[in-house]
Design an enzyme around this catalytic site. Structure first.
Site, PDB file in Angstrom:
ATOM      1  NE  ARG A  26    -116.488  59.500 -57.837  1.00 49.44           N
ATOM      2  CZ  ARG A  26    -116.343  60.380 -58.802  1.00 49.44           C
ATOM      3  NH1 ARG A  26    -115.549  60.101 -59.828  1.00 49.44           N
ATOM      4  NH2 ARG A  26    -116.980  61.534 -58.761  1.00 49.44           N
ATOM      5  CD  GLU A  49    -109.398  58.531 -55.485  1.00 52.22           C
ATOM      6  OE1 GLU A  49    -109.825  59.688 -55.602  1.00 52.22           O
ATOM      7  OE2 GLU A  49    -109.357  57.712 -56.427  1.00 52.22           O
ATOM      8  CG  HIS A  67    -109.804  60.948 -58.875  1.00 52.77           C
ATOM      9  ND1 HIS A  67    -110.592  60.567 -57.824  1.00 52.77           N
ATOM     10  CD2 HIS A  67    -110.671  61.313 -59.869  1.00 52.77           C
ATOM     11  CE1 HIS A  67    -111.869  60.704 -58.138  1.00 52.77           C
ATOM     12  NE2 HIS A  67    -111.943  61.155 -59.375  1.00 52.77           N
TER      13      HIS A  67
END
Length: 311
Positions: free
Chosen positions: A230, A259, A277
């Site tokens: 993460r 993000e 991602h």
């Protein structure tokens, strides 16, 4: 007969939408949890589909009086308010093991691309720099990889790394039984002993900014960082400074703290690779996640305890 209403807070693959449409009335938030349209029949929503990044807040749960299930489409659920769900009798589920191989493959791809310089070398050749770009580059064989976290994904990365002849060490709070890898409880020590440091741990407060200036300094100017965990695991400002000053050799990032916004400082660097991602996204992973979601919905709405319940 009215079909159960589901609210999707995240974009879902076509295969998932098609499968859900066969049994459920699928509603989609226009812009995630930030914009849940007032004209949606929220009082009829019995299940929410989200993920670890987007999560599900207590405030949104309060707008869904019929809610019975909160399903994370993937492994992570760190931003789902599990305690608020528990208090309301809402079952939270995830989809463990559905994209482990895809993420592990992505991590190894980062390691190869960074060490061998695929991106920069391709650009150099396109610019006519064939002869100037043939310097020796490091390879994975014989190198040391340190893995932060040793769950399914961490173990998948370790197995792949061993296939490349790498030496594997890992950092967790406690050693994992029956694993043939060296355990290092101190992250700075792990970074110092690693040529590649790979974050493959859960997100959330417990792992926030685990990788900071001290860890990056220990990794050193020949070391590479890979983050498929993460964005919150890595302190972004510290990473930018380390990359700019060549305190580390490079980084491969599938996740960012900000993000989907990418800091300009990161975009301008030539020693960083960034993917949006999507390390866990593959047709096989999407199919497995869809099957897990369908199973959780059928069980939870059918009065049975879902196999993948986390609360």
């Amino acid at each position: 007969m009215t079909r159960p209403h589901l609210l999707a807070l995240v974009p879902l693959p076509a295969v998932t939408r098609q499968a859900l449409a066969m049994h459920y009335e699928l509603l989609a938030a226009a812009d995630g949890p930030a914009v849940v349209q007032a004209d949606l029949p929220l009082d009829q929503v019995v299940a929410v589909v989200t993920n670890g990044t987007v999560g599900l807040s207590a405030a949104l749960m309060a707008r869904l009086p019929a809610l019975r299930l909160a399903c994370a489409f993937g492994v992570g659920y760190e931003n789902v308010d599990v305690e608020a769900a528990r208090q309301r009798g809402i079952v939270v589920t995830n989809a463990p093991g559905t994209n482990d191989d895809t993420v592990a493959d992505h991590a190894l791809g980062f390691m190869l691309a960074l060490s061998r310089g695929y991106g920069a070398l391709t650009e150099a050749v396109r610019a006519g720099g064939w002869h100037q770009s043939r310097a020796a580059r490091p390879t994975l064989s014989g190198a040391a990889v340190g893995i932060i976290g040793m769950g399914r994904i961490g173990q998948g990365i370790a197995r792949r790394a061993q296939g490349f002849g790498m030496r594997v060490r890992y950092c967790t709070r406690r050693p994992c039984a029956d694993l043939p890898y060296s355990h290092e409880p101190d992250l700075v020590a792990l970074a110092r002993a690693s040529d590649y440091l790979v974050a493959a741990c859960p997100g959330g407060p417990a792992t926030r900014h685990l990788v900071n200036a001290e860890v990056l300094s220990a990794l050193g100017p020949q070391g590479f960082l890979v983050n498929v965990a993460r964005g919150s695991v890595v302190q972004t400002d510290d990473l930018v400074r380390a990359l700019q000053g060549r305190a580390i050799a490079g980084a491969g990032l599938d996740v960012l703290e900000s993000e989907p916004e990418v800091p300009e400082a990161l975009r301008l660097l030539d020693n960083v690779l960034i993917t949006p991602h999507m390390a866990g996204r593959s047709p096989a992973a999407h199919q497995a996640q869809t099957e897990a979601l369908l199973r959780s919905l059928a069980d939870g709405l059918g009065g049975r305890r879902p196999a993948f319940a986390v609360s």
